[in-house]
Structures are given as C-alpha cells and as structure tokens.
Scaffold this motif. Structure first.
Motif, short mmCIF file in Angstrom:
data_model
loop_
_atom_site.label_atom_id
_atom_site.label_comp_id
_atom_site.label_asym_id
_atom_site.label_seq_id
_atom_site.Cartn_x
_atom_site.Cartn_y
_atom_site.Cartn_z
N GLN A 79 0.82 -1.21 0.00
CA GLN A 79 0.00 0.00 0.00
C GLN A 79 0.85 1.25 0.00
OE1 GLN A 79 -2.78 0.09 3.29
NE2 GLN A 79 -4.49 -0.12 1.90
N SER A 80 1.91 1.24 0.81
CA SER A 80 2.68 2.47 0.99
C SER A 80 3.50 2.81 -0.25
CB SER A 80 3.60 2.35 2.20
OG SER A 80 4.58 1.37 1.95
N LEU A 81 3.73 1.82 -1.13
CA LEU A 81 4.55 2.11 -2.30
C LEU A 81 3.76 2.90 -3.34
CD1 LEU A 81 6.52 -1.22 -2.50
CD2 LEU A 81 7.47 1.04 -2.22
N ARG A 82 2.44 2.85 -3.27
CA ARG A 82 1.62 3.66 -4.18
C ARG A 82 0.30 3.95 -3.48
NH1 ARG A 82 1.52 1.92 -10.49
NH2 ARG A 82 -0.25 3.23 -11.04
N PRO A 83 0.34 4.76 -2.45
CA PRO A 83 -0.84 4.92 -1.59
C PRO A 83 -2.05 5.50 -2.32
CG PRO A 83 0.98 6.32 -0.84
CD PRO A 83 1.50 5.51 -1.96
N SER A 84 -1.82 6.40 -3.26
CA SER A 84 -2.96 7.07 -3.88
C SER A 84 -3.90 6.09 -4.55
CB SER A 84 -2.46 8.10 -4.90
OG SER A 84 -1.45 7.50 -5.69
N ASP A 85 -3.32 5.04 -5.17
CA ASP A 85 -4.18 4.09 -5.88
C ASP A 85 -4.62 2.94 -4.99
OD1 ASP A 85 -2.02 4.54 -8.66
OD2 ASP A 85 -4.03 5.38 -8.35
N ARG A 86 -3.82 2.67 -3.95
CA ARG A 86 -4.04 1.39 -3.26
C ARG A 86 -4.70 1.51 -1.91
NH1 ARG A 86 1.96 -0.84 -4.65
NH2 ARG A 86 1.65 -1.02 -6.91
N LEU A 87 -4.90 2.73 -1.43
CA LEU A 87 -5.50 2.87 -0.10
C LEU A 87 -6.91 2.30 -0.06
CD1 LEU A 87 -4.47 6.24 1.56
CD2 LEU A 87 -4.37 3.96 2.51
N THR A 88 -7.56 2.28 -1.20
CA THR A 88 -8.94 1.79 -1.22
C THR A 88 -9.03 0.28 -1.14
OG1 THR A 88 -8.75 1.84 -3.61
CG2 THR A 88 -9.84 3.72 -2.55
N CYS A 89 -7.92 -0.38 -1.34
CA CYS A 89 -7.95 -1.85 -1.36
C CYS A 89 -7.84 -2.37 0.07
CB CYS A 89 -6.78 -2.36 -2.21
SG CYS A 89 -6.76 -4.14 -2.38
N SER A 90 -8.74 -3.30 0.43
CA SER A 90 -8.71 -3.85 1.80
C SER A 90 -7.76 -5.04 1.86
CB SER A 90 -10.11 -4.31 2.20
OG SER A 90 -10.43 -5.47 1.45
N LEU A 91 -7.47 -5.47 3.07
CA LEU A 91 -6.54 -6.59 3.28
C LEU A 91 -7.08 -7.87 2.63
CD1 LEU A 91 -4.00 -7.78 4.67
CD2 LEU A 91 -5.36 -8.06 6.72
N ALA A 92 -8.36 -8.12 2.80
CA ALA A 92 -8.95 -9.34 2.25
C ALA A 92 -8.85 -9.34 0.72
CB ALA A 92 -10.40 -9.44 2.69
N ARG A 93 -9.14 -8.18 0.14
CA ARG A 93 -9.11 -8.09 -1.33
C ARG A 93 -7.67 -8.24 -1.84
NH1 ARG A 93 -10.24 -3.16 -4.60
NH2 ARG A 93 -10.07 -3.91 -6.74
N PHE A 94 -6.76 -7.68 -1.08
CA PHE A 94 -5.34 -7.78 -1.43
C PHE A 94 -4.91 -9.25 -1.50
CE2 PHE A 94 -0.92 -6.86 -1.52
CZ PHE A 94 -0.29 -7.64 -0.57
N CYS A 95 -5.30 -10.01 -0.51
CA CYS A 95 -4.90 -11.41 -0.48
C CYS A 95 -5.56 -12.19 -1.61
CB CYS A 95 -5.26 -12.03 0.88
SG CYS A 95 -4.20 -11.41 2.19
#
Lengths: 341, 421
Positions: free
Chosen positions: B235-251
C-alpha cells in the motif's frame, strides 16, 4: 552475663510465638532474618535496641503464611524448612541479606549449636567463615539456627531473592479406598455424582467445600483434583471417602499422595522468548506456530515452566511445594536477563 | 531344478531362476550361462509402459525393512521432491525417519501418526538448514490436523533429543512475499496494483523488523505478521491508488490465503507507526490517522530506529518500584521527548498524546479480562472433623432415589419408542 542476653532474646522470640499459631519456639530463631531485612541499615547497633526491633518485626513475621509446613516434622527438619521457607517467603526484599552484628561472646551454651548446613546452597552466609568457637554440629539433637547471633563480619552480598511467591492453582492427588465399588449404586444414591460408562469408566463426583472434583474408579482408587493447597486436597479426599462410606462401602483411606502441583505467578516485565530459547536451547522449546509460550524443562528440580511474553509463568510437575519455589527462584534471574527485547 | 532342462554349456542340471533388472532369466548356477531369458519388450507400444527399476529396488536393501517403513521412507522422499528441496535434505530426512522408526513407541503407532512423522522429519531437516518451511504448509501437504502434527512433532523432538532452531523470519519473509502474485499484470491484477518485487521485499523486511522490535512478533504465529507487513508495504509504495484496497481483497488478488489474525496484526502495526509519526514534527501537524499514516510509511521506516527509541519508553522501568525509580531512571533511558519541547518526566497518565507510550507486548497493554482476587489464606490442616450433615447433603433420600429411578425408566421407555403413535 552473656547468657542473660541470650535468654532475654530467646524469651522475646517465644513471646512472638504466641502470636503465630501452632509454631514451636524453635522456629522463632528464624526471626533474625526478618529483623535483618527490616533493620539492615544498622548492623552495628547494640543488642538491646535490636531486641525491640525484634518484637516489632514479629508483627510482620506472623503475617507470613507458613501453612504449607507439614504437620509432623523432626527437629532438624523443622529448622531446615524454616530457614528455607523464610527465604522463600520473604516479601519485597530489595536489600541483600547481611549478618546482624550482635556483640555476643563466642562461648555458647552446650545446648546451642549452629545449624550451619541448612540444605539450600545459596544461603551460604550461614556458614561461619571465621572459625569461631560456635562449632557447627548439625548432628546435635537440639540444634538451632542461631548462626546470626555469633559475631561475624558481613559477608559478600548474596543474589537478590525475587520477592514474588508463586500461587498454587491446582493440586492432583490420589488415594486408595481399598474396596471394590459399585459405580452404578454410587451414581444412583449420590446427588453430586455423574456416571457415563460409555464415555468414561469412573464416577465423577464434586463437592462444594473445598471446591474439588474426584474420579472414583470401581477398583477403589480415587483421583482428587482442583484443590488449592495440599491440606485442602487431603480434606477433600477424606470427604469423598466419607461419602463413599455412607453409601455402604467399607472405604478406607490409604496411600494418600500428591501427584502434581500447579502454580502460577507474574514477574511483571515482558520477556524476550526468542532470546531465551537461543541461550537455553537444551532446556527450552519455543514454537510460536503451535503455542505462544516457551516450555522450559528444568532439570533440578524436575519442573516444567510455561513462560509467556507478558511475564506470566506457570510451574507444573511438582510433587512438593518447595520444588515450585526453588524452580521459580532458579528461573527468576534468568528471566531478568531477558527483560528487554 | 529338475525337469527344466540342462545347461547347454556345462550340462549341469542346476538351473536357477533369477531376475536381472526385472528381466526373468534362467541361469546355470555352475557356469553362469544364461539359458533362457524373459522377453524385455513385447511390442513397440508396450515399451512406453516399462519403467526403469531403481537400484534400491533391485538390491536386497529393502528386504530387511518393513513395508510400513518403506512406505514412510517413500513418503519422505516424495515430500522432499514436492517441496523442491535440495538433494542433501532428502538424505537427512530419511535418516531421521529411520532413526524414529527404531523407537518402540513409533513402530507401534497408528498409520496416521507414521504419515505425520514423515512430515515431521522433513520439517526438522528444513529447520536445521534454515529453510523456511511452516507447519501449516506441511499439514496442508499431509492433509493432517495441526493438533495431530504438533503432538507427533513435540514427541519426536523429545525422543530423538534433537536441537531444532527457530524459524528464520527473514527467509520466511522472502519466500512468502515471492509467492504473492503481484509482480506482473494479469487479467485479475490491474496495472496500478502491480509492484516491483525487490522494493516490496525490502520494505516488508523493514516492517517485520519493526514489528519484532515492538513486541508484535514474540509469542505469535509469524505468518499473519508477515501478511500484514506485506500489505502495508504494498500500500505504501503507491498509496494514492491502493488505499482503497482492503486486506482481504489484497490477499485474493495475490492469490494467497488470508490468515485470520492478520487483520489484528495490521491494526497493531498501524498503531505503532502512528506513535512513531507523532515524534516527527512535520507529521504531527498533519494529525494522521490509520489510513493517512500509510502515505508516510517510507519516511517512518527510514528513521525507524530513532523513532522507536523516542516514541516508546522502556516498559520495564514503569513496572518497577515506583515513581522515584521511574523518574530517576527516566533521565538515563532517553525518555527525552525533545520534539515536543516539554518536560517528559511525567507519568503515563499525562493527557498530552505525545507522551511516550510503554513498549510492551499488546497482551500487557490491554486491561486484564477479569481481576483475579487473591485467594484467602485458608488455615486448613487437612485433618479436620467432617460433620455428618455435610456429607448427607450430597446423598439422596430413599424417596429421591425412587423418584430418580422412575424418571430414568421413563426416559429409557421414551427413548425406546421414538415415534409414539
């Protein structure tokens, strides 16, 4: 003249004993250690003022719980357990133990001898380093732990005791009722019994006071669990035996033995378990994937300790209370070494 | 053997049937001449079905080994191959299995246990060579319960007296992170979610190290911490696009199972980062929360050692004797909260949010679930008299016994006829 001082001191001690229930006068000589703790700032005061402090100390001494002492003790055992217990039960001793400098002469009564070998190696200050006239003779029948009364220079400081006492949580004991039992009949006539032969081949009986559970087998053997002290376990086992007796069986009370004791305590600081398993690999087993605590198998005494990151320690596998205390005193300095991550 | 003919060379009647690499042969035991041979191949299509016989099968090596042990050894070898372990691991694991099989307790154990034992041997080998293999992986491969596995594992380590080092966290991070399918675009992974492997790995390692320093790893299963750290790093490497993604969705995107504790580890890690952020002057004014702090993780990690030292007071000093000790030690322990610019030698109950928090494991920071009252000191001797009335309260009166028996009979009858007309 010197003898009067000694007798005065001993009289004071026996006066204290009136406050502590069922303690023999011989136990009181342990008080010097207590006095030691409280009056550590003044090792050179004269004997008389210290006598007053002795009486003051008595209050705190009587508050100490010595109920774990077994009822029947041989004379020598008494002294030894007292010395050991006193050291184990000391509360918040931050200072190091030192000798009281009592200006007593070196000649002692024939009836007094030093009980120098108190059995616990760490209490080495009991051994008179300078060979004075008070020769230690543990074989003497009326030996008393009066080591501190002889004039000795303060010895090198011993390691601090922890000041924490593990609390007993569970005692498991077994007893033989020595008669064949009809479990169906027991389950029918006793309100507090449950019997499910398909699940387990014993009657599970519970009593309210002391709050315990017993497993009673048809062979007449019984296991009693849940008590918080050895005496409570014995009392509970006797009550179960009485219930069985009242149900018409010729129950006796043979071979009562404590099989296991579980205690727990809190050292109040976080412990780095990874560090502990690295340095004590041969005793520890730490598998965070399986269990959050570290399993430490102490060799002497043979106790298993569960050590958690929060500083809580569970000790189990003991047959005697002293094993638990000894194990905790052994582990405490090790844990202190792993206070920080 | 009689009736089988004679050797054409020496004329002896001693012909023995012997197999040479699964090819049946009739051999003269005197001169060694091969009288007849079995057919190696039948037709061209059959050749494809023949497999080579391994050396271990053609020698008598396995005749002394019981079939269950052979099965177990085969299982060990298969596991090593599935996990793509280096070849030396296989030999060590096999040696452990053979050693274990010597023990009486193992030889007479159930088949299920022997299955699990194969996995234990492989795990021990990997642990000793610092190969990051988790118990979860082995259990999945064996289709075994973790409880059964743990019992057998602890037993075998104790019986064989083995020294098993802890799981190497750094290697586990590298292996686990590499398994995330986020390093190239695919229909399920949009371009903005794709990340460079090296960058993500290094940041995850730093976050895991931070978690280790702040008591988030001790006593816990290592994998959920790494999942949470990977998520934050990503998330921190591209926060603007990825902050909306939740942990579950990420996995789900990364095609990795989400371990249950990972979300609480994530919260704990964020709390630590927030505390660290309070020590940086330019972040203090931003009044960060759990979502906005992600944008600054890069900066926080860069200065993490200093920030941790500043943000957290040594928990052990607080637990000690009292105020005096705390104040006395506080100065020496770098309590200094200079960024805030005010005296920091105050008790933790201070209302200023930037006063140093205690560096303690989360289980010590939470209030106790239930207060355990000290048990009253009972002066029980164990030999007291037991009154009859006390015992009688536990016995049924004859009337009660009759009622109870009637009730039991009625229940039996009711059970006997489940469908009353």
């Amino acid at each position: 003249m010197e003898e009067t001082y000694l007798e005065l001191y001993l009289d004071q001690c026996s006066a204290q004993d009136a406050l502590t229930p069922s303690r023999s006068p011989l136990l009181s000589p342990a008080v010097p250690y207590d006095v030691d703790m409280l009056t550590s700032s003044n090792p050179e005061t004269a004997f008389n003022p210290q006598l007053e402090e002795v009486t003051e100390a008595s209050g705190s001494f009587s508050a100490v719980d010595l109920s774990f002492l077994p009822d029947e003790l041989s004379q020598e055992n008494k002294d030894q357990t007292v010395i050991r217990s006193k050291h184990e039960v000391e509360e918040n001793c931050k200072t190091q133990s030192r000798q009281i400098r009592l200006p007593l002469p070196s000649q002692l009564d024939a009836g007094l001898a030093l009980n120098s070998s108190s059995g616990s190696g760490s209490h080495s200050h009991l051994h008179p380093a300078d060979g004075n006239s008070a020769q230690p003779s543990p074989e003497k029948p009326h030996s008393m732990p009066l080591a501190s009364i002889t004039p000795m220079t303060p010895m090198a400081p011993i390691s601090e005791c922890s000041g924490i006492v593990p609390q007993l949580q569970n005692i498991v004991s077994t007893v033989n009722l020595a008669c064949k039992l009809d479990l169906k009949k027991i389950a029918l006539h006793a309100k507090n019994a449950e019997y499910n032969p398909k699940r387990f081949a014993a009657v599970i009986m519970r009593i309210r006071e002391p709050r315990t559970t017993a497993l009673i087998f048809s062979s007449g053997k019984m296991v009693c669990t849940g008590a918080k002290s050895e005496e409570q376990s014995r009392l509970a086992a006797r009550k179960y035996a009485r219930v069985v007796q009242k149900l018409g069986f010729p129950a006796r009370f043979l071979d009562f033995t404590i099989q296991n004791m579980v205690a727990s305590c809190d050292v109040r600081f976080p412990i780095s378990l990874e560090g502990l398993v690295l340095t004590h690999q041969q005793f520890s087993s730490y598998e965070p994937e399986l269990f959050p605590g570290l399993i430490y198998r102490m060799v002497k005494p043979r106790i298993v300790l569960l050590i958690f990151v929060s500083g809580k320690v569970v000790l189990t596998g003991a047959k005697k209370r002293s094993d638990i205390y000894e194990a905790f005193e052994n582990i405490y300095p090790i844990l202190k070494g792993f206070k920080k991550a | 053997m009689p009736g089988r003919g004679r050797c054409p060379d020496c004329g002896s009647a001693e012909l023995v049937e012997d197999s040479h690499y699964s090819q049946n042969q009739l051999v003269c035991s005197d001169c060694g001449c091969v009288v007849t041979e079995g057919i190696l191949t039948t037709t061209f299509s059959d050749e494809g079905n023949l497999r080579e016989v391994t050396y271990s099968r053609s020698t008598g090596e396995n005749e002394q080994v019981s079939r269950s042990q052979q099965r177990g050894l085969r299982r060990v070898r298969d596991l090593c191959r599935v996990l793509q372990l280096p070849p030396t691991f296989e030999d060590t694991a096999v040696a452990y299995y053979q050693q274990a099989h010597q023990l009486a307790g193992i030889r007479t154990a159930r088949l299920q246990k022997k299955e699990v034992l194969a996995g234990c041997c492989v795990l021990i080998t990997c642990r000793q060579r610092n190969w990051p293999l988790t118990m979860g992986t082995i259990c999945t491969l064996l289709y075994a319960d973790l409880d059964v596995f743990s019992g057998t594992y602890m037993q075998i380590v104790k019986l064989l007296g083995l020294d098993v080092p802890s799981l190497c966290l750094v290697d586990l991070v590298k292996t686990y992170c590499s398994s995330f399918k986020l390093f190239e675009a695919s229909p399920s992974v949009p371009a903005k979610y794709v990340e460079d492997k090296e960058k993500m790995l290094s940041r995850t390692l730093q976050l895991v190290e931070l978690a280790d320093e702040t008591w988030l790893v001790t006593g816990r299963h290592p994998l959920p911490v790494i999942t949470a750290a990977t998520f934050l790093a990503w998330q921190s490497l591209r926060p603007s696009d990825r902050l909306t993604c939740s942990l579950a969705r990420f996995c789900k995107l990364a095609n990795v199972d989400l371990p249950y504790p990972a979300s609480s580890r994530l919260q704990e890690l964020l709390a630590v980062l927030l505390r660290m952020a309070e020590q940086l002057a330019w972040l203090q004014v931003l009044k960060l929360d759990k979502r906005s702090v992600v944008k600054h993780i890069g900066d926080l990690l860069q200065h993490r050692h200093m920030l941790v030292r500043k943000a957290f007071r040594d928990g052990t000093a607080e637990m000690g004797a009292g105020e005096k000790e705390l104040q006395g030690q506080g100065q020496g322990q770098g309590l200094g909260d200079e960024d805030v610019g005010s005296s920091s030698l105050e008790l933790p109950a201070g209302k200023r949010p930037s006063s140093p928090a205690l560096l303690l494991p989360p289980c010590m920071l939470k209030p106790p679930k239930r207060v355990c009252p000290a048990p009253p000191v009972s002066m029980v001797t164990g030999d007291e008299d037991i009154s009859d009335s006390e015992i009688e309260q536990y016995l049924r009166t004859p009337q009660e016994v009759r009622d109870f028996q009637k009730a039991q009979a009625a229940r039996q009858a009711a059970q006997g006829t489940p469908n009353p007309p």
